[in-house]
Design a protein around this motif. Structure first.
Motif, PDB file in Angstrom:
ATOM      1  N   GLY A 106       0.916  -1.522  -0.011  1.00 56.63           N
ATOM      2  CA  GLY A 106      -0.034  -0.141  -0.022  1.00 56.63           C
ATOM      3  C   GLY A 106       0.789   1.304   0.078  1.00 56.63           C
ATOM      4  O   GLY A 106       0.379   2.207  -0.148  1.00 56.63           O
ATOM      5  N   THR A 107       2.081   1.237   0.029  1.00 55.57           N
ATOM      6  CA  THR A 107       3.034   2.375   0.179  1.00 55.57           C
ATOM      7  C   THR A 107       3.221   2.879  -1.271  1.00 55.57           C
ATOM      8  O   THR A 107       3.125   2.049  -2.366  1.00 55.57           O
ATOM      9  CB  THR A 107       4.319   2.296   0.901  1.00 55.57           C
ATOM     10  N   ILE A 108       3.938   3.861  -1.313  1.00 57.18           N
ATOM     11  CA  ILE A 108       4.310   4.385  -2.853  1.00 57.18           C
ATOM     12  C   ILE A 108       5.734   4.214  -2.751  1.00 57.18           C
ATOM     13  O   ILE A 108       6.460   4.752  -1.867  1.00 57.18           O
ATOM     14  CB  ILE A 108       3.890   5.831  -2.978  1.00 57.18           C
ATOM     15  N   GLY A 109       6.454   3.855  -3.868  1.00 55.74           N
ATOM     16  CA  GLY A 109       7.889   3.453  -3.944  1.00 55.74           C
ATOM     17  C   GLY A 109       8.341   4.179  -5.347  1.00 55.74           C
ATOM     18  O   GLY A 109       7.558   4.205  -6.402  1.00 55.74           O
ATOM     19  N   VAL A 110       9.321   4.886  -5.282  1.00 59.36           N
ATOM     20  CA  VAL A 110      10.184   5.286  -6.497  1.00 59.36           C
ATOM     21  C   VAL A 110      11.326   4.586  -6.501  1.00 59.36           C
ATOM     22  O   VAL A 110      12.239   4.272  -5.664  1.00 59.36           O
ATOM     23  CB  VAL A 110      10.354   6.930  -6.336  1.00 59.36           C
ATOM     24  N   PHE A 111      11.712   3.956  -7.665  1.00 60.25           N
ATOM     25  CA  PHE A 111      12.990   3.141  -8.228  1.00 60.25           C
ATOM     26  C   PHE A 111      14.185   4.091  -8.237  1.00 60.25           C
ATOM     27  O   PHE A 111      14.256   4.746  -9.123  1.00 60.25           O
ATOM     28  CB  PHE A 111      12.515   2.313  -9.353  1.00 60.25           C
TER      29      PHE A 111
ATOM     30  N   LEU B 256       4.823  16.270  -3.978  1.00 59.00           N
ATOM     31  CA  LEU B 256       3.937  15.995  -5.202  1.00 59.00           C
ATOM     32  C   LEU B 256       3.426  14.688  -5.338  1.00 59.00           C
ATOM     33  O   LEU B 256       2.080  14.807  -5.674  1.00 59.00           O
ATOM     34  CB  LEU B 256       4.848  16.323  -6.411  1.00 59.00           C
ATOM     35  N   LEU B 257       4.035  13.652  -4.765  1.00 56.20           N
ATOM     36  CA  LEU B 257       3.436  12.129  -5.070  1.00 56.20           C
ATOM     37  C   LEU B 257       2.489  12.116  -3.953  1.00 56.20           C
ATOM     38  O   LEU B 257       1.495  11.237  -4.152  1.00 56.20           O
ATOM     39  CB  LEU B 257       4.715  11.168  -5.070  1.00 56.20           C
TER      40      LEU B 257
ATOM     41  N   LYS C  99      -1.299  10.962  -5.157  1.00 57.54           N
ATOM     42  CA  LYS C  99      -1.373   9.474  -4.917  1.00 57.54           C
ATOM     43  C   LYS C  99      -2.524   8.827  -5.776  1.00 57.54           C
ATOM     44  O   LYS C  99      -2.311   7.795  -6.201  1.00 57.54           O
ATOM     45  CB  LYS C  99      -1.143   9.044  -3.566  1.00 57.54           C
ATOM     46  N   ASP C 100      -3.514   9.502  -5.670  1.00 52.89           N
ATOM     47  CA  ASP C 100      -4.623   8.773  -6.421  1.00 52.89           C
ATOM     48  C   ASP C 100      -4.615   8.823  -7.851  1.00 52.89           C
ATOM     49  O   ASP C 100      -5.391   8.178  -8.662  1.00 52.89           O
ATOM     50  CB  ASP C 100      -6.026   9.584  -6.091  1.00 52.89           C
ATOM     51  N   TRP C 101      -3.626   9.371  -8.638  1.00 50.50           N
ATOM     52  CA  TRP C 101      -3.190   9.223 -10.000  1.00 50.50           C
ATOM     53  C   TRP C 101      -2.191   7.909 -10.454  1.00 50.50           C
ATOM     54  O   TRP C 101      -2.139   7.684 -11.335  1.00 50.50           O
ATOM     55  CB  TRP C 101      -2.548  10.479 -10.569  1.00 50.50           C
ATOM     56  N   ILE C 102      -1.862   7.327  -9.261  1.00 49.63           N
ATOM     57  CA  ILE C 102      -0.754   6.331  -9.492  1.00 49.63           C
ATOM     58  C   ILE C 102      -1.891   4.898  -9.854  1.00 49.63           C
ATOM     59  O   ILE C 102      -2.395   4.300  -8.905  1.00 49.63           O
ATOM     60  CB  ILE C 102       0.032   5.902  -8.328  1.00 49.63           C
ATOM     61  N   PRO C 103      -1.574   4.401 -11.123  1.00 41.91           N
ATOM     62  CA  PRO C 103      -2.226   3.281 -11.410  1.00 41.91           C
ATOM     63  C   PRO C 103      -1.735   2.091 -10.663  1.00 41.91           C
ATOM     64  O   PRO C 103      -0.600   1.900 -10.248  1.00 41.91           O
ATOM     65  CB  PRO C 103      -2.091   3.128 -12.955  1.00 41.91           C
ATOM     66  N   SER C 104      -2.354   0.964 -10.670  1.00 36.79           N
ATOM     67  CA  SER C 104      -2.054  -0.219  -9.955  1.00 36.79           C
ATOM     68  C   SER C 104      -1.971  -1.587 -10.970  1.00 36.79           C
ATOM     69  O   SER C 104      -1.563  -2.496 -10.529  1.00 36.79           O
ATOM     70  CB  SER C 104      -2.945  -0.510  -8.703  1.00 36.79           C
ATOM     71  N   ALA C 105      -2.744  -1.427 -11.893  1.00 34.18           N
ATOM     72  CA  ALA C 105      -2.510  -2.654 -12.718  1.00 34.18           C
ATOM     73  C   ALA C 105      -1.128  -3.053 -12.870  1.00 34.18           C
ATOM     74  O   ALA C 105      -0.099  -2.063 -13.149  1.00 34.18           O
ATOM     75  CB  ALA C 105      -3.219  -2.495 -14.146  1.00 34.18           C
ATOM     76  N   PRO C 106      -0.865  -4.317 -13.390  1.00 32.29           N
ATOM     77  CA  PRO C 106       0.291  -4.798 -13.888  1.00 32.29           C
ATOM     78  C   PRO C 106       0.931  -4.110 -14.886  1.00 32.29           C
ATOM     79  O   PRO C 106      -0.026  -4.095 -15.871  1.00 32.29           O
ATOM     80  CB  PRO C 106       0.222  -6.210 -14.126  1.00 32.29           C
ATOM     81  N   GLY C 107       2.096  -3.607 -14.985  1.00 34.56           N
ATOM     82  CA  GLY C 107       2.496  -2.876 -16.167  1.00 34.56           C
ATOM     83  C   GLY C 107       2.146  -1.531 -16.116  1.00 34.56           C
ATOM     84  O   GLY C 107       2.839  -0.726 -17.092  1.00 34.56           O
ATOM     85  N   THR C 108       1.853  -0.895 -15.167  1.00 35.89           N
ATOM     86  CA  THR C 108       1.558   0.327 -15.175  1.00 35.89           C
ATOM     87  C   THR C 108       2.287   1.206 -14.026  1.00 35.89           C
ATOM     88  O   THR C 108       2.917   0.398 -13.184  1.00 35.89           O
ATOM     89  CB  THR C 108      -0.053   0.976 -14.869  1.00 35.89           C
ATOM     90  N   ALA C 109       2.305   2.498 -14.190  1.00 41.03           N
ATOM     91  CA  ALA C 109       3.108   3.216 -13.333  1.00 41.03           C
ATOM     92  C   ALA C 109       2.804   4.697 -13.364  1.00 41.03           C
ATOM     93  O   ALA C 109       2.036   5.364 -14.231  1.00 41.03           O
ATOM     94  CB  ALA C 109       4.608   2.978 -13.100  1.00 41.03           C
ATOM     95  N   LEU C 110       3.050   5.548 -12.472  1.00 49.14           N
ATOM     96  CA  LEU C 110       3.253   6.828 -12.281  1.00 49.14           C
ATOM     97  C   LEU C 110       4.579   7.451 -13.018  1.00 49.14           C
ATOM     98  O   LEU C 110       5.588   7.675 -12.286  1.00 49.14           O
ATOM     99  CB  LEU C 110       2.806   7.861 -11.488  1.00 49.14           C
ATOM    100  N   TYR C 111       4.629   7.962 -14.327  1.00 46.25           N
ATOM    101  CA  TYR C 111       6.042   8.144 -14.986  1.00 46.25           C
ATOM    102  C   TYR C 111       6.074   9.803 -14.349  1.00 46.25           C
ATOM    103  O   TYR C 111       5.228  10.603 -14.346  1.00 46.25           O
ATOM    104  CB  TYR C 111       5.801   8.196 -16.278  1.00 46.25           C
ATOM    105  N   ILE C 112       7.312   9.759 -13.923  1.00 52.71           N
ATOM    106  CA  ILE C 112       7.850  11.186 -13.422  1.00 52.71           C
ATOM    107  C   ILE C 112       8.878  11.589 -14.398  1.00 52.71           C
ATOM    108  O   ILE C 112       9.854  11.412 -14.754  1.00 52.71           O
ATOM    109  CB  ILE C 112       8.807  11.008 -12.211  1.00 52.71           C
TER     110      ILE C 112
END
Ligand code: PLP
Ligand code: COI
Length: 352
Positions: A78-83, A116-117, A121-134
């Motif tokens: 449930g957390t948000i992570g940036v690589f 900003l994230l 946070k509600d804009w971050i998609p969760s389906a496999p293969g999706t992400a919020l691009y920065i």
């Protein structure tokens, strides 16, 4: 940090299945200005709305600008992570140095991105293969037609919910080996993530697309002999069981996914070589049945299998046009770490 609220929020994309790449943008952006007198200042989060610029602004004429690409993920817990964002900030400051842009404070932009994230946070998609691009970017904003480094800049970060970079998703890509146009030379700007590199690559890219290819595979500018990279990803080949990737000779973008992939492959016992790879070696391996796999690595592209390359009018199919075993393993490993399905042993995830 100052936060300017907008009155009406945008409508979010209707489906995570049709996000594509870079078509939708969130409600807010991070901005920060630079002037010679004040240095970097006025960091804030404000509505992502069109901005007005005088048409004599340096960026429009001489492309003095740089950018980065990273991704935020909704993780299993449930957390948000940036690589690995610290790697992007370090590369961005190296690109800044190459383009005469002043160094920026990485702690301020990381704090801005975190904030900003949290807001978006509600804009971050969760389906496999999706992400919020920065997309962090710096552009030269002085109004001046002389060819000189600007004395004013705008740093901004915009966010875009994305699916896969290629329209056909994880289907193996088709690459055309480009033996006329060049992307970068030693001593040029290939190592920097600067805007002009991408403008200069479009002609070859468009011509390749018209012929049915996804992208071009660039060769070195001097001899047109060695494989360099693809327009948005670094290249790897599996030749006779050995994973080979072109060495960073000065004209190749030092990819963060590339660096992470080399590390993971070595950690898991694969033989990996960073060395010059000639196109003849790749073609010969393909002809002798020794080109086991080929794939590209990149933030947008993730781990993308390559199913076919064409060189001098001849097509070579790789692994029967299917995703190979090592490619699949690496894809699962990297996306698993990003999404929190595999333990973050190497502390690559910046949690928010
Ligand atoms: N090469 C080029 C030219 C790129 O634009 C990118 C994308 O950023 C890459 C390689 C891959 O780099 P990274 O893995 O850091 O996204
Ligand atoms: C990325 O992978 O982040 C890139 O910048 C590649 C491309 C979209 C230009």
């Amino acid at each position: 940090m100052q936060f300017i609220k907008r009155d009406v929020l945008k409508e979010k994309p209707a489906s995570e299945a049709t996000l594509g790449f870079g078509k939708y943008f969130t409600d807010y952006m991070f901005t920060m200005k630079y002037t010679a007198e004040k240095g970097w200042h006025d960091a804030k989060i404000e509505p992502n709305e069109p901005v007005r610029f005088d048409l004599a602004t340096t960026i429009f004429h001489y492309a003095q600008g740089i950018f980065e690409g990273m991704k935020a993920f909704k993780r299993k817990d449930g957390t948000i992570g940036v690589f690995r964002p610290e790697e992007n900030w370090a590369r961005m400051n190296r690109s800044a140095d190459r383009m005469c842009i002043p160094q920026f404070p990485t702690d301020v932009v990381q704090e801005g991105l975190d904030e900003l994230l949290r807001i978006e946070k509600d804009w971050i998609p969760s389906a496999p293969g999706t992400a919020l691009y920065i997309r962090p970017t710096i552009v030269a904003t002085r109004i001046m037609l002389g060819v000189h480094a600007s004395t004013e800049y705008l740093f901004f970060i915009i966010l875009s919910p994305v699916g896969s970079y290629y329209a056909h998703g994880l289907e193996p890509t088709k690459l055309l080996v480009e033996d006329y146009y060049t992307r970068a030379t030693i001593g040029g700007t290939g190592e920097a993530k600067c805007l002009g590199n991408y403008a200069a690559s479009m002609k070859a890219g468009e011509e390749a697309e018209k012929k049915g290819f996804d992208q071009v595979l660039w060769l070195d500018a001097q001899e047109k002999k060695y494989v360099e990279e693809v327009g948005s990803m670094n290249m790897f080949f599996v030749i006779d069981g050995e994973v080979v990737t072109p060495a960073l000779v000065g004209s190749i973008l030092p990819g963060i996914t590339r660096k992470s992939s080399i590390f993971l492959l070595k950690e898991h016992g694969y033989k990996v070589s960073e060395r010059r790879v000639s196109i003849d070696e790749v073609i010969e391996a393909a002809q002798n049945g020794k080109l086991d796999e080929a794939f590209g690595t990149g933030t947008a592209a993730v781990i993308s299998p390559v199913g076919e390359i064409e060189f001098k009018g001849k097509k070579y199919e790789i692994n029967g046009g299917k995703m190979g075993k090592i490619t699949q393993w690496l894809y699962d490993e990297i996306t698993g770490i990003q999404r929190g399905e595999i333990a973050d042993e190497y502390h690559w995830i910046h949690q928010i």
